[in-house]
Design a protein around this motif. Structure first.
Motif, mmCIF file in Angstrom:
data_model
loop_
_atom_site.group_PDB
_atom_site.id
_atom_site.type_symbol
_atom_site.label_atom_id
_atom_site.label_comp_id
_atom_site.label_asym_id
_atom_site.label_seq_id
_atom_site.Cartn_x
_atom_site.Cartn_y
_atom_site.Cartn_z
ATOM 1 N N VAL A 1 -6.848 1.571 -7.987
ATOM 2 C CA VAL A 1 -6.533 2.898 -7.447
ATOM 3 C C VAL A 1 -6.406 3.912 -8.584
ATOM 4 O O VAL A 1 -6.922 5.020 -8.523
ATOM 5 N N SER B 1 0.836 -1.205 0.000
ATOM 6 C CA SER B 1 0.000 0.000 0.000
ATOM 7 C C SER B 1 0.869 1.253 0.000
ATOM 8 O O SER B 1 0.531 2.247 -0.640
ATOM 9 N N LEU C 1 -12.898 7.275 -3.689
ATOM 10 C CA LEU C 1 -13.581 6.904 -2.459
ATOM 11 C C LEU C 1 -13.342 7.907 -1.327
ATOM 12 O O LEU C 1 -12.207 8.262 -1.052
ATOM 13 N N PRO D 1 -18.627 3.765 -3.038
ATOM 14 C CA PRO D 1 -18.532 2.805 -4.131
ATOM 15 C C PRO D 1 -19.771 2.899 -5.033
ATOM 16 O O PRO D 1 -20.881 2.978 -4.545
ATOM 17 N N ILE E 1 -14.994 2.149 4.005
ATOM 18 C CA ILE E 1 -16.261 2.083 3.270
ATOM 19 C C ILE E 1 -17.401 1.842 4.248
ATOM 20 O O ILE E 1 -18.436 2.511 4.195
ATOM 21 N N PRO F 1 -4.364 -4.580 5.938
ATOM 22 C CA PRO F 1 -3.092 -3.930 6.255
ATOM 23 C C PRO F 1 -3.194 -2.953 7.424
ATOM 24 O O PRO F 1 -2.183 -2.662 8.067
ATOM 25 N N GLY G 1 -21.389 0.366 -1.322
ATOM 26 C CA GLY G 1 -20.394 -0.096 -0.370
ATOM 27 C C GLY G 1 -20.818 -1.301 0.435
ATOM 28 O O GLY G 1 -19.988 -2.117 0.828
ATOM 29 N N LEU H 1 -1.735 8.740 -4.472
ATOM 30 C CA LEU H 1 -2.835 8.883 -3.531
ATOM 31 C C LEU H 1 -2.866 7.679 -2.602
ATOM 32 O O LEU H 1 -2.354 6.614 -2.950
ATOM 33 N N ALA H 2 -3.412 7.904 -1.416
ATOM 34 C CA ALA H 2 -3.382 6.879 -0.383
ATOM 35 C C ALA H 2 -4.041 5.606 -0.893
ATOM 36 O O ALA H 2 -5.243 5.562 -1.111
ATOM 37 N N ALA H 3 -3.240 4.557 -1.090
ATOM 38 C CA ALA H 3 -3.721 3.378 -1.806
ATOM 39 C C ALA H 3 -4.732 2.574 -1.011
ATOM 40 O O ALA H 3 -5.758 2.169 -1.539
ATOM 41 N N PHE H 4 -4.462 2.335 0.266
ATOM 42 C CA PHE H 4 -5.431 1.536 1.027
ATOM 43 C C PHE H 4 -6.672 2.365 1.328
ATOM 44 O O PHE H 4 -7.792 1.861 1.276
ATOM 45 N N GLU H 5 -6.486 3.642 1.601
ATOM 46 C CA GLU H 5 -7.650 4.490 1.858
ATOM 47 C C GLU H 5 -8.587 4.527 0.651
ATOM 48 O O GLU H 5 -9.778 4.769 0.786
ATOM 49 N N SER H 6 -8.020 4.284 -0.532
ATOM 50 C CA SER H 6 -8.848 4.333 -1.738
ATOM 51 C C SER H 6 -9.748 3.118 -1.880
ATOM 52 O O SER H 6 -10.701 3.148 -2.645
ATOM 53 N N ILE H 7 -9.409 2.032 -1.184
ATOM 54 C CA ILE H 7 -10.227 0.831 -1.343
ATOM 55 C C ILE H 7 -10.644 0.243 0.001
ATOM 56 O O ILE H 7 -11.313 -0.772 0.043
ATOM 57 N N SER H 8 -10.256 0.869 1.081
ATOM 58 C CA SER H 8 -10.402 0.261 2.398
ATOM 59 C C SER H 8 -11.847 -0.096 2.742
ATOM 60 O O SER H 8 -12.700 0.780 2.846
ATOM 61 N N TRP I 1 -4.533 -4.136 -7.535
ATOM 62 C CA TRP I 1 -4.822 -3.065 -6.591
ATOM 63 C C TRP I 1 -4.509 -1.710 -7.236
ATOM 64 O O TRP I 1 -5.301 -0.765 -7.202
ATOM 65 N N ARG J 1 -9.915 12.143 3.739
ATOM 66 C CA ARG J 1 -11.230 11.513 3.564
ATOM 67 C C ARG J 1 -12.012 11.404 4.866
ATOM 68 O O ARG J 1 -12.609 10.387 5.171
#
Lengths: 255, 272
Positions: free
Chosen positions: B38, A118, B89, B83, A138, A175, A150, A127-134, B34, B65
């Motif tokens: 992103v 991440s 997000l 989503p 969600i 993570p 979500g 951009l914050a990778a885990f925050e983008s899919i966390s 991943w 966020r």
């Protein structure tokens, strides 16, 4: 506990009662004290930009609290996903899924890879990778601000934990949990096991979301020192013999 | 015995290397998937951000966020990407056709931002040595007009966007023109001035056509870019860019030695 923290966030969103405002990545306690998710702040730093001042302060507050005192209690006492995965785990026990079949296992180290990954991805994509899919965010944001699709993500994790992999998300993939496991190696609050009282029923290992942290059960007195123990206290609850208890690292094992 | 020991050592190393490679392989596959996800999120282009937002790239990197801007907004204009709505997000955005930005003078959303992704300095001006909020400086986007579907261009009197504009006669002007079709009426045409337009979207919300014919686009989407090679010779500030440039960098086309009449008789012109 999780519900009451959630309630504070929801109250702040929908009424004027701003005790805890924001979400799990950043919030303000009573409008003054900043709390920030240190892992999110770390990802922002990894993108190469400098986080805001209150983010840094808030991140440090949370980081120090978990690292010095609480340990990985975020996972078991704050994270809303824990409610989902725990329900899955409980249902799994009730349906006796583990007894019918050889349980699926994957490495518990995957989350550490995810943690490293991440940060690298944050650097590459800016951009914050885990925050983008966390899924954690969600869910939490979904409850406060509205879900979109979500809830499908949350459902997916519930089903994985229920049918595919016991404690799959929290114990193998997340993570954020890995981050907290990593920093809570040296925290003070610990679970203690006393061999004398133990009758080897192993209920604690059945209920434990990270059973590999309990190798000492029935063997010798010890503190659970692994960072992966999230101090949920379920072992204390299920133990009929009081052989498990909360303790402090500073106290010697024998007392 | 010694040989055996070496063997086990070698075997251990083998297993270790194997596992390492396996892990790296898995991590790469996971990372690509991943990363793809992103990247897709980061490249959602049509996102209108709150006032004072940094450039989209910087904004995405810095925004934590938390949604405090969303909570601060008194008009429920701002939403957080979730989503399914195809936006990064958890980051704040607004859809003017639903709820535009009403341009609060105290800009509570920017005030609430802890991350610095909404830049206070970009929406304030100095007054008597103190910084005061100035929402008019915000550039959330810019209104764009589709003349084909705007009924004012048909000759109908509308003015909905012009009247709705909080910076009336600055960001949107009415331009008078002759109605050639009827020959005796005037056209009252909305005209957007990018110097003043903040991208609040009140015009988009007010537009009477089924799908708005005036709408806000993010600056990066709506605007072109001249590049550095053009210099406004009439603008002193722009002229300054020439300072320090030596003669060597300029290029002069050589004068042709041919007579103009010869030029007209050249093959490629006469086609012979």
């Amino acid at each position: 506990m999780q519900l009451s923290i959630l309630l504070l966030y929801i109250l702040a969103r929908h009424t004027d009662l701003d005790i805890l405002k924001g979400d799990l990545t950043f919030s303000e306690l009573l409008g003054v004290i900043p709390f920030a998710d240190p892992y999110a702040v770390l990802q922002i730093i990894a993108t190469g930009s400098i986080p805001g001042k209150s983010l840094i302060i808030g991140g440090l507050i949370i980081l120090l609290f978990y690292a010095l005192i609480g340990g990985r209690v975020f996972c078991s006492w704050v994270c809303p996903m824990n409610i989902v995965t725990d329900s899955a785990s409980a249902l799994r026990r009730k349906l006796k899924i583990d007894q019918d079949d050889k349980p699926t296992r994957i490495s518990r180290k995957i989350r550490y890879w995810a943690l490293g990954l991440s940060l690298i991805l944050s650097l590459i994509f800016g951009l914050a990778a885990f925050e983008s899919i966390s899924p954690v965010s969600i869910l939490h944001r979904g409850i406060i601000y509205g879900f979109g699709y979500g809830w499908l993500v949350v459902l997916a994790i519930f089903l994985i934990d229920l049918f595919v992999l016991k404690n799959g998300f929290c114990g193998n993939l997340c993570p954020l949990g890995a981050f907290y496991a990593f920093i809570s190696k040296f925290s003070v609050v610990r679970i203690k096991h006393i061999k004398e009282k133990c009758n080897l029923c192993m209920d604690c290992r059945v209920i434990c979301p990270e059973p590999h942290v309990l190798p000492m059960i029935g063997k010798h007195d010890a503190l659970v020192l692994s960072g992966e123990c999230n101090n949920c206290g379920r072992c204390i609850e299920v133990c009929k013999d009081d052989s498990m208890m909360f303790s402090l690292r500073t106290k010697s094992v024998n007392k | 015995m010694i040989v055996n020991l070496a063997d086990t050592e070698q075997k251990k190393r083998r297993v270790f290397l194997n596992q390492l490679l396996k892990s790296i392989g898995l991590a790469t596959v996971g990372g690509i998937a991943w990363g793809g996800l992103v990247d897709k999120m980061a490249s959602a282009p049509l996102c209108l951000r709150p006032p004072g937002a940094l450039s989209e790239r910087e904004f995405l990197a810095k925004c934590v966020r938390c949604g405090l801007c969303v909570q601060a907004c008194p008009y429920d204009t701002l939403k957080l990407g979730s989503p399914g709505d195809d936006r990064p997000l958890g980051t704040p955005y607004f859809i003017p056709r639903q709820i535009p930005c009403y341009m609060c003078e105290d800009i509570p959303c920017v005030e609430a931002c802890p991350s610095g992704s909404l830049d206070k300095a970009s929406v304030s001006r100095e007054e008597n040595g103190k910084l005061v909020w100035d929402i008019k400086q915000s550039r959330m986007g810019i209104a764009v007009l589709d003349r084909q579907s705007c009924v004012a261009f048909w000759g109908l009197q509308c003015e909905a966007c012009y009247r709705a504009c909080p910076l009336i006669d600055q960001a949107i002007n009415l331009k008078y023109d002759r109605n050639v079709r009827t020959g005796k009426h005037a056209l009252l045409l909305p005209k957007i001035n990018p110097e003043f337009c903040t991208g609040c979207g009140l015009c988009e919300r007010a537009c009477i056509t089924q799908k708005p014919s005036i709408f806000v686009l993010p600056f990066s989407v709506a605007q072109g870019e001249v590049g550095t090679n053009y210099i406004k010779g009439w603008d002193e500030l722009d002229e300054n860019r020439l300072k320090g440039v030596t003669e060597e960098g300029t290029f002069q086309t050589e004068r042709s030695k041919l007579d103009p009449v010869d030029y007209l008789n050249m093959d490629d012109l006469t086609g012979e």
